[in-house]
Design an enzyme around this catalytic site. Sequence first.
Site, PDB file in Angstrom:
ATOM      1  N   ILE A  27     -42.233   2.946 -17.188  1.00 11.66           N
ATOM      2  CA  ILE A  27     -42.530   1.895 -16.454  1.00 11.66           C
ATOM      3  C   ILE A  27     -41.658   0.460 -16.155  1.00 11.66           C
ATOM      4  O   ILE A  27     -41.192   0.430 -17.473  1.00 11.66           O
ATOM      5  CB  ILE A  27     -43.801   0.812 -17.159  1.00 11.66           C
ATOM      6  CG1 ILE A  27     -44.896   2.042 -16.911  1.00 11.66           C
ATOM      7  CG2 ILE A  27     -44.066  -0.136 -16.264  1.00 11.66           C
ATOM      8  CD1 ILE A  27     -46.643   0.840 -17.801  1.00 11.66           C
TER       9      ILE A  27
ATOM     10  N   GLU B 108     -44.330   2.822 -23.118  1.00 10.99           N
ATOM     11  CA  GLU B 108     -45.092   3.047 -21.191  1.00 10.99           C
ATOM     12  C   GLU B 108     -43.763   4.256 -21.324  1.00 10.99           C
ATOM     13  O   GLU B 108     -44.075   4.728 -20.110  1.00 10.99           O
ATOM     14  CB  GLU B 108     -43.894   1.527 -21.183  1.00 10.99           C
ATOM     15  CG  GLU B 108     -43.044   1.411 -21.124  1.00 10.99           C
ATOM     16  CD  GLU B 108     -42.005   0.819 -22.590  1.00 10.99           C
ATOM     17  OE1 GLU B 108     -41.419   0.624 -22.113  1.00 10.99           O
ATOM     18  OE2 GLU B 108     -43.173   0.911 -23.299  1.00 10.99           O
TER      19      GLU B 108
END
Length: 211
Positions: free
Chosen positions: A88, A130
């Site tokens: 991300i 992430e």
Amino acid sequence: NEDISVATKFIRYGANDFIKRPFTNEEFAVRVSVNLELIELFRQSKETASKDFLTGLYNRRFFFESGNPIFEKTKRKGQPLSVIMLDIDNFKAINDKYGHDIGDAAIQEVGTLLNIFLRNSDLVARFGGEEFCIIMEDISIEDIENRLESIREVFEKNIVCRENISFSYTISVGVAYGLYDTLDEMIQASDKALYEAKHFGRNRVVINKNL
């Protein structure tokens, strides 16, 4: 068998249970039920050990346990393999602005969308934080480019709604495609491609080819 010593031998050699004659229908049903419950408990325990609790995707350990045999199989066949690192963009900013609960929601959304847009045969795992890793076999470089670009666009247009908060984010993707000596080498190459994607502006797919 009526001989209790036979039961001992069966258990020693791996049987889960043994029922001695004579037995009632009720005893038979109870023993079957207990063993079915044990089977389900073992299944749940194995799944818990191999799955990431937040996303439901496989975890890092399972990725290597399953990924290495996939790598060795494609290497023997001389076929190209794809290892993909995805994360991300600006994830820290999401946590700082909205809090860790919303950050967790962002991570969960990755798992949801990847499950929708990847093939059932693709191995997908949350590597930590992430960051996610994917192995794709039996796919051409053109199909890899098209599929990952489509996934990137899906994230770019996606709106996540949690706790009366709406937000969006993009992803960066690094790919190692081709023939490599080890799975670790492929992961390093895909990680390098991911770094390049971040360096050149994020929200993009970068592919390292070794054909």
